[in-house]
Design a protein around this motif. Structure first.
Motif, PDB file in Angstrom:
ATOM      1  N   GLY A  38      27.524  39.868  43.149  1.00  0.00           N
ATOM      2  CA  GLY A  38      27.620  41.160  42.399  1.00  0.00           C
ATOM      3  C   GLY A  38      27.273  42.347  43.220  1.00  0.00           C
ATOM      4  N   GLN A  39      27.077  42.220  44.209  1.00  0.00           N
ATOM      5  CA  GLN A  39      27.170  43.665  45.236  1.00  0.00           C
ATOM      6  C   GLN A  39      27.677  43.537  46.570  1.00  0.00           C
ATOM      7  OE1 GLN A  39      22.641  43.442  46.244  1.00  0.00           O
ATOM      8  NE2 GLN A  39      21.986  43.797  44.271  1.00  0.00           N
ATOM      9  N   GLN A  40      29.081  42.775  46.303  1.00  0.00           N
ATOM     10  CA  GLN A  40      29.913  42.941  47.345  1.00  0.00           C
ATOM     11  C   GLN A  40      30.574  44.198  47.711  1.00  0.00           C
ATOM     12  OE1 GLN A  40      32.594  39.769  46.506  1.00  0.00           O
ATOM     13  NE2 GLN A  40      31.528  38.348  47.091  1.00  0.00           N
ATOM     14  N   VAL A  41      30.890  44.814  48.864  1.00  0.00           N
ATOM     15  CA  VAL A  41      31.370  45.950  49.085  1.00  0.00           C
ATOM     16  C   VAL A  41      32.764  45.835  49.200  1.00  0.00           C
ATOM     17  CG1 VAL A  41      31.352  47.712  50.789  1.00  0.00           C
ATOM     18  CG2 VAL A  41      29.226  46.872  50.254  1.00  0.00           C
ATOM     19  N   SER A  42      33.479  46.768  48.523  1.00  0.00           N
ATOM     20  CA  SER A  42      35.094  46.681  48.722  1.00  0.00           C
ATOM     21  C   SER A  42      35.512  47.794  49.238  1.00  0.00           C
ATOM     22  CB  SER A  42      35.575  46.243  47.383  1.00  0.00           C
ATOM     23  OG  SER A  42      35.610  47.380  46.467  1.00  0.00           O
ATOM     24  N   GLY A  43      36.763  47.650  50.056  1.00  0.00           N
ATOM     25  CA  GLY A  43      37.515  48.701  50.578  1.00  0.00           C
ATOM     26  C   GLY A  43      36.577  49.713  51.398  1.00  0.00           C
ATOM     27  N   HIS A  58      31.192  45.828  40.994  1.00  0.00           N
ATOM     28  CA  HIS A  58      30.380  45.447  39.799  1.00  0.00           C
ATOM     29  C   HIS A  58      31.129  44.553  39.073  1.00  0.00           C
ATOM     30  CE1 HIS A  58      26.843  48.027  40.684  1.00  0.00           C
ATOM     31  NE2 HIS A  58      27.802  49.097  40.693  1.00  0.00           N
ATOM     32  N   LYS A  59      31.125  42.998  39.398  1.00  0.00           N
ATOM     33  CA  LYS A  59      31.736  42.197  38.313  1.00  0.00           C
ATOM     34  C   LYS A  59      31.062  41.932  37.096  1.00  0.00           C
ATOM     35  CE  LYS A  59      33.693  39.491  42.464  1.00  0.00           C
ATOM     36  NZ  LYS A  59      34.046  38.360  42.909  1.00  0.00           N
ATOM     37  N   ARG A  60      31.868  41.664  36.175  1.00  0.00           N
ATOM     38  CA  ARG A  60      31.449  41.221  34.922  1.00  0.00           C
ATOM     39  C   ARG A  60      31.090  40.050  34.628  1.00  0.00           C
ATOM     40  NH1 ARG A  60      36.260  43.691  31.540  1.00  0.00           N
ATOM     41  NH2 ARG A  60      35.190  42.591  29.641  1.00  0.00           N
ATOM     42  N   GLY A  61      30.242  39.506  33.893  1.00  0.00           N
ATOM     43  CA  GLY A  61      29.845  38.323  33.553  1.00  0.00           C
ATOM     44  C   GLY A  61      30.779  37.655  32.684  1.00  0.00           C
ATOM     45  N   VAL A  62      30.845  36.232  32.536  1.00  0.00           N
ATOM     46  CA  VAL A  62      31.510  35.601  31.623  1.00  0.00           C
ATOM     47  C   VAL A  62      30.604  34.535  30.924  1.00  0.00           C
ATOM     48  CG1 VAL A  62      33.688  35.932  32.868  1.00  0.00           C
ATOM     49  CG2 VAL A  62      32.268  33.879  33.507  1.00  0.00           C
ATOM     50  N   ASP A  95      44.779  33.569  30.720  1.00  0.00           N
ATOM     51  CA  ASP A  95      45.443  33.475  32.192  1.00  0.00           C
ATOM     52  C   ASP A  95      44.457  33.298  33.324  1.00  0.00           C
ATOM     53  OD1 ASP A  95      48.149  33.548  31.188  1.00  0.00           O
ATOM     54  OD2 ASP A  95      48.138  35.803  31.345  1.00  0.00           O
ATOM     55  N   LYS A  96      43.326  32.822  33.004  1.00  0.00           N
ATOM     56  CA  LYS A  96      42.306  32.598  33.984  1.00  0.00           C
ATOM     57  C   LYS A  96      42.402  30.686  34.367  1.00  0.00           C
ATOM     58  CE  LYS A  96      40.967  36.632  34.054  1.00  0.00           C
ATOM     59  NZ  LYS A  96      42.421  37.475  33.717  1.00  0.00           N
ATOM     60  N   GLU A  97      42.195  30.468  35.678  1.00  0.00           N
ATOM     61  CA  GLU A  97      42.341  29.181  35.998  1.00  0.00           C
ATOM     62  C   GLU A  97      40.936  28.469  35.735  1.00  0.00           C
ATOM     63  OE1 GLU A  97      44.739  26.496  39.510  1.00  0.00           O
ATOM     64  OE2 GLU A  97      42.568  27.572  39.962  1.00  0.00           O
ATOM     65  N   ILE A  98      40.893  27.275  35.005  1.00  0.00           N
ATOM     66  CA  ILE A  98      39.609  26.628  34.890  1.00  0.00           C
ATOM     67  C   ILE A  98      40.157  25.274  35.573  1.00  0.00           C
ATOM     68  CG2 ILE A  98      38.134  25.567  33.280  1.00  0.00           C
ATOM     69  CD1 ILE A  98      38.045  28.631  33.198  1.00  0.00           C
ATOM     70  N   VAL A  99      38.896  24.822  36.489  1.00  0.00           N
ATOM     71  CA  VAL A  99      39.161  23.449  37.204  1.00  0.00           C
ATOM     72  C   VAL A  99      38.030  22.623  36.391  1.00  0.00           C
ATOM     73  CG1 VAL A  99      38.972  22.221  39.320  1.00  0.00           C
ATOM     74  CG2 VAL A  99      39.913  24.686  39.230  1.00  0.00           C
ATOM     75  N   ALA A 144      33.275  22.168  33.754  1.00  0.00           N
ATOM     76  CA  ALA A 144      34.553  23.103  33.862  1.00  0.00           C
ATOM     77  C   ALA A 144      33.926  24.314  34.806  1.00  0.00           C
ATOM     78  CB  ALA A 144      34.708  23.517  32.421  1.00  0.00           C
ATOM     79  N   VAL A 145      34.981  24.625  35.607  1.00  0.00           N
ATOM     80  CA  VAL A 145      34.554  25.747  36.783  1.00  0.00           C
ATOM     81  C   VAL A 145      35.521  26.808  36.408  1.00  0.00           C
ATOM     82  CG1 VAL A 145      34.204  26.173  39.245  1.00  0.00           C
ATOM     83  CG2 VAL A 145      33.737  23.940  38.052  1.00  0.00           C
ATOM     84  N   PHE A 146      35.190  28.049  36.443  1.00  0.00           N
ATOM     85  CA  PHE A 146      35.683  29.176  36.434  1.00  0.00           C
ATOM     86  C   PHE A 146      35.474  29.761  38.021  1.00  0.00           C
ATOM     87  CE2 PHE A 146      36.078  33.896  35.906  1.00  0.00           C
ATOM     88  CZ  PHE A 146      37.345  34.041  36.273  1.00  0.00           C
ATOM     89  N   SER A 147      36.380  29.816  38.843  1.00  0.00           N
ATOM     90  CA  SER A 147      35.768  30.554  40.234  1.00  0.00           C
ATOM     91  C   SER A 147      35.467  32.027  40.513  1.00  0.00           C
ATOM     92  CB  SER A 147      36.745  30.000  41.457  1.00  0.00           C
ATOM     93  OG  SER A 147      37.188  28.624  41.536  1.00  0.00           O
ATOM     94  N   GLY A 148      35.922  32.620  39.194  1.00  0.00           N
ATOM     95  CA  GLY A 148      35.757  34.151  39.265  1.00  0.00           C
ATOM     96  C   GLY A 148      36.953  34.666  39.951  1.00  0.00           C
ATOM     97  N   ASN A 149      36.993  36.046  40.250  1.00  0.00           N
ATOM     98  CA  ASN A 149      37.788  36.838  40.510  1.00  0.00           C
ATOM     99  C   ASN A 149      37.530  38.241  40.977  1.00  0.00           C
ATOM    100  OD1 ASN A 149      37.924  38.267  38.137  1.00  0.00           O
ATOM    101  ND2 ASN A 149      39.865  37.183  37.391  1.00  0.00           N
ATOM    102  N   ARG A 150      38.342  39.225  41.172  1.00  0.00           N
ATOM    103  CA  ARG A 150      37.867  40.637  41.516  1.00  0.00           C
ATOM    104  C   ARG A 150      37.086  41.130  40.419  1.00  0.00           C
ATOM    105  NH1 ARG A 150      42.301  43.413  45.182  1.00  0.00           N
ATOM    106  NH2 ARG A 150      40.348  44.511  46.089  1.00  0.00           N
ATOM    107  N   GLU A 151      37.303  40.736  39.189  1.00  0.00           N
ATOM    108  CA  GLU A 151      36.767  41.539  38.006  1.00  0.00           C
ATOM    109  C   GLU A 151      35.637  40.661  37.522  1.00  0.00           C
ATOM    110  OE1 GLU A 151      38.128  43.419  33.870  1.00  0.00           O
ATOM    111  OE2 GLU A 151      39.654  41.994  34.857  1.00  0.00           O
ATOM    112  N   PHE A 152      35.629  39.506  37.690  1.00  0.00           N
ATOM    113  CA  PHE A 152      34.653  38.355  36.875  1.00  0.00           C
ATOM    114  C   PHE A 152      34.001  37.624  37.870  1.00  0.00           C
ATOM    115  CE2 PHE A 152      38.127  39.644  33.699  1.00  0.00           C
ATOM    116  CZ  PHE A 152      37.147  39.987  32.495  1.00  0.00           C
ATOM    117  N   LEU A 153      32.841  37.397  37.317  1.00  0.00           N
ATOM    118  CA  LEU A 153      31.788  36.506  38.382  1.00  0.00           C
ATOM    119  C   LEU A 153      32.172  34.963  37.954  1.00  0.00           C
ATOM    120  CD1 LEU A 153      28.349  38.101  37.676  1.00  0.00           C
ATOM    121  CD2 LEU A 153      29.485  37.903  39.908  1.00  0.00           C
TER     122      LEU A 153
END
Length: 166
Positions: A38-43, A58-62, A95-99, A144-153
C-alpha cells in the motif's frame, strides 16, 4: 508414570506455544507485506527544480468472494468454480484475472477474467481428467486469487466443494 505424563504434557504445551508463535509471525509478515504494498513508491516526478519527488501509490482495496461449488459425478465430474470481485464500494471489477487453486497444494485448477458483473468462472468438467486434483479440492476446498494490479490490492478467498452423485 506421572513424571512421564507430566513431561509429555509439558512437551505438548511447549509445541502448542511454538505453533502459536509461528502463526503470529506469519500474521505479522502478512500485515507488513500489505503495508508495503500500500505504500510503494512509483515513478520519479520532478519538483520543478530538477529534483525528483517520490509519490506514494495508494491502491484501492477489493472484496473477493469464492462461491461454494456443488459438484456432481455422473460419467464425468461437473461443477463450476465461481468467484466475484468488487471494489470496496461494491462495484463489480471487469476484465481482472482470477486464478483458481486447490487450497492445500495451491495447484492451479484454472483461470478466468471477470465479466461485467465481476464474476469469473472455471468449469470442473474441463479439468475432470485429473481426479487427484479434484479429490484434493473436495477434501480441502479451493482458493480464488486476484493478484492485484497498479490500481487494486491483491486478495484471496476460500470456498468448499460439496459433492453429489448424479
Amino acid at each position: 508414570m506421572t513424571t512421564q505424563t507430566n513431561n509429555v504434557e509439558s512437551q505438548i504445551q511447549e509445541l502448542q506455544q511454538q505453533i502459536r508463535l509461528m502463526q503470529l509471525q506469519q500474521q505479522l509478515q502478512q500485515m507488513q507485506q500489505s503495508q508495503q504494498q500500500g505504500q510503494q513508491v512509483s515513478g520519479s516526478p520532478t519538483n520543478g527544480n530538477g529534483g525528483s519527488v517520490a509519490s506514494q501509490v495508494h491502491k484501492r482495496g477489493v472484496r473477493l468472494e469464492a462461491a461454494t461449488v456443488k459438484a456432481s459425478i455422473g460419467g464425468q465430474m461437473t461443477g463450476i468454480l465461481r468467484a466475484t470481485l468488487r471494489d470496496t464500494d461494491g462495484e463489480a471489477l471487469q476484465d481482472k484475472e482470477i486464478v483458481f487453486l486447490v487450497a492445500t497444494t495451491r495447484q492451479e485448477v484454472g483461470r478466468a477474467d471477470t465479466n461485467a458483473r465481476g464474476v469469473a468462472e472455471v468449469s470442473a468438467g474441463s479439468n475432470g481428467l485429473d481426479p487427484i486434483l479434484w479429490a484434493e479440492a473436495l477434501a480441502t476446498g479451493w482458493i480464488a486469487v486476484f493478484s492485484g494490479n497498479r490500481e487494486f490490492l491483491p486478495a484471496e478467498a476460500k470456498a468448499t466443494v460439496h459433492l453429489s452423485i448424479a
